[in-house]
Enzyme design. Structure first.
Site, short mmCIF file in Angstrom:
data_model
loop_
_atom_site.label_atom_id
_atom_site.label_comp_id
_atom_site.label_asym_id
_atom_site.label_seq_id
_atom_site.Cartn_x
_atom_site.Cartn_y
_atom_site.Cartn_z
N CYS A 1 0.82 -1.20 0.00
CA CYS A 1 0.00 0.00 0.00
C CYS A 1 0.87 1.26 0.00
O CYS A 1 1.96 1.27 -0.60
CB CYS A 1 -0.99 -0.02 1.16
SG CYS A 1 -2.35 1.17 0.93
N ASP B 1 -3.06 1.06 10.21
CA ASP B 1 -4.27 1.87 10.41
C ASP B 1 -4.69 1.80 11.87
O ASP B 1 -5.29 2.73 12.40
CB ASP B 1 -5.40 1.39 9.50
CG ASP B 1 -5.12 1.82 8.07
OD1 ASP B 1 -4.41 1.10 7.36
OD2 ASP B 1 -5.58 2.91 7.69
N ASN C 1 -4.24 -3.29 8.94
CA ASN C 1 -3.66 -2.49 7.85
C ASN C 1 -4.30 -2.92 6.53
O ASN C 1 -5.11 -3.84 6.50
CB ASN C 1 -2.13 -2.69 7.83
CG ASN C 1 -1.43 -1.65 6.97
OD1 ASN C 1 -1.70 -0.45 7.08
ND2 ASN C 1 -0.53 -2.09 6.10
#
Ligand code: RI2
Length: 307
Positions: free
Chosen positions: A124, A193, A203
């Site tokens: 990501c 996250d 995440n």
């Protein structure tokens, strides 16, 4: 309120994205709103601040950085409107400043664990993970990066652009090639996250595949997470909600409309259990996942949670 609504919409549609960025954007919106807030008394002031807090928190459910940022930024104790206003402005400004400092610290602390010649896989687009990679590179370490595409929104394309700007040799891979390439990799570095009190990581969807493949190949798995990404609510077992996003991110709605027996599942995040995580690099230092509870207690404070 109009500007807050605009920021909320940008977070919802992911024009502003990344757990750290949405936290800072929320703090910025609170600061701007409070500067122009008119209230007859403290009750009205508190009500208006609570409305804004609720709106911002409702935009995305998973990244705990968002409620943590909102709660830290709206902190005030005064009973006078003018003093409370100054306190909120100060709290929000401090949050933004500390968030930038945290990234810098994570970069420096994490870079110490990167070795010259390392091949590093990332997933990501995480500012915290990138801070480690770019700091190590700037320190003169010869690193190479394998960056996943990160379907469906392809945030990996942001990552390769960022790494390219620094001149870091980078290969883009599709998500399904993670296990295939793991043998070439020395370590995995990803963002977060949310981190639960038991050290589990939430995440971007697919992170747990990187962790499994790294575990199987005996490669190090490092998480980069600011202390404000740890979740106080998980201490009492409240689960972290996984955001389910629109089918249109995965398949053209017109094609889907012609397939009446097909539906789409599009969870934006997954859980990586703590046993697959070697270390979490935070702005307060490197911790093993088992120390997540201590970070919540020492650096965030219980009162952040709704416990
Ligand atoms: P930083 C992102 O979520 C990714 O999952 C990324 O790993 C995480 O936030 C942390 O990013 P999304 O907003 O805060 O793209 O480290 O769904 O930048």
């Amino acid at each position: 309120m109009k500007k807050v609504q605009e920021t909320a919409e940008k977070i919802r549609t992911m024009e502003i994205r990344g757990a750290g960025r949405i936290a800072k954007a929320a703090a910025g919106a609170i600061k701007d709103y409070t500067e122009g807030l008119k209230a007859e008394n403290i009750e009205e002031f508190n009500e208006k601040i609570e409305d804004v807090a609720r709106l911002l928190i409702s935009t995305r459910p998973t990244a705990v950085s968002l409620p943590n940022a909102v709660k830290l930024s709206t902190r005030h104790v005064s009973e006078s409107v003018e003093e409370a206003r100054a306190e909120v402005i100060e709290s929000a400004s401090r949050f933004i400043e500390n968030a930038d400092l945290a990234l810098e610290r994570i970069g420096k602390i994490g870079a110490r664990r990167i070795m010259d010649g390392d091949v590093i896989m990332t997933h990501c687009n995480s500012n915290a993970a990138l801070a480690i990679l770019t700091t190590a590179f700037k320190e003169g370490k010869d690193i190479k990066v394998l960056a996943t595409e990160s379907r469906p929104r392809r945030q990996g394309l942001l990552t390769i652009k960022h790494l390219n700007d620094f001149g870091i040799p980078t290969s883009l891979i599709v998500d399904s090639a993670v296990r295939y390439h793991m043998k070439e990799v020395d370590r995995v570095v990803v963002g977060a996250d949310a981190i639960a009190a038991n050290g589990a990581l939430v995440n971007k969807i697919g992170t747990s595949q990187l962790a499994l493949a790294a575990h199987e190949a005996r490669k190090s798995f490092m998480v980069a997470a600011e202390t404000y990404k740890f979740s106080p609510n998980t201490i009492v077992g409240n689960p972290i909600e996984i955001e389910e996003r629109a089918a249109a991110e995965v398949i053209d709605p017109e094609i889907l409309a012609g397939l009446p027996h097909v539906s789409v599942k599009n969870p934006a995040f997954d859980f990586t259990p703590s046993e697959y995580i070697d270390m979490i690099v935070t702005d307060a230092g490197i911790i093993p996942p088992a120390m997540a509870y201590t970070v919540i207690k020492e650096y965030l404070g219980w009162e952040l949670g709704e416990i």
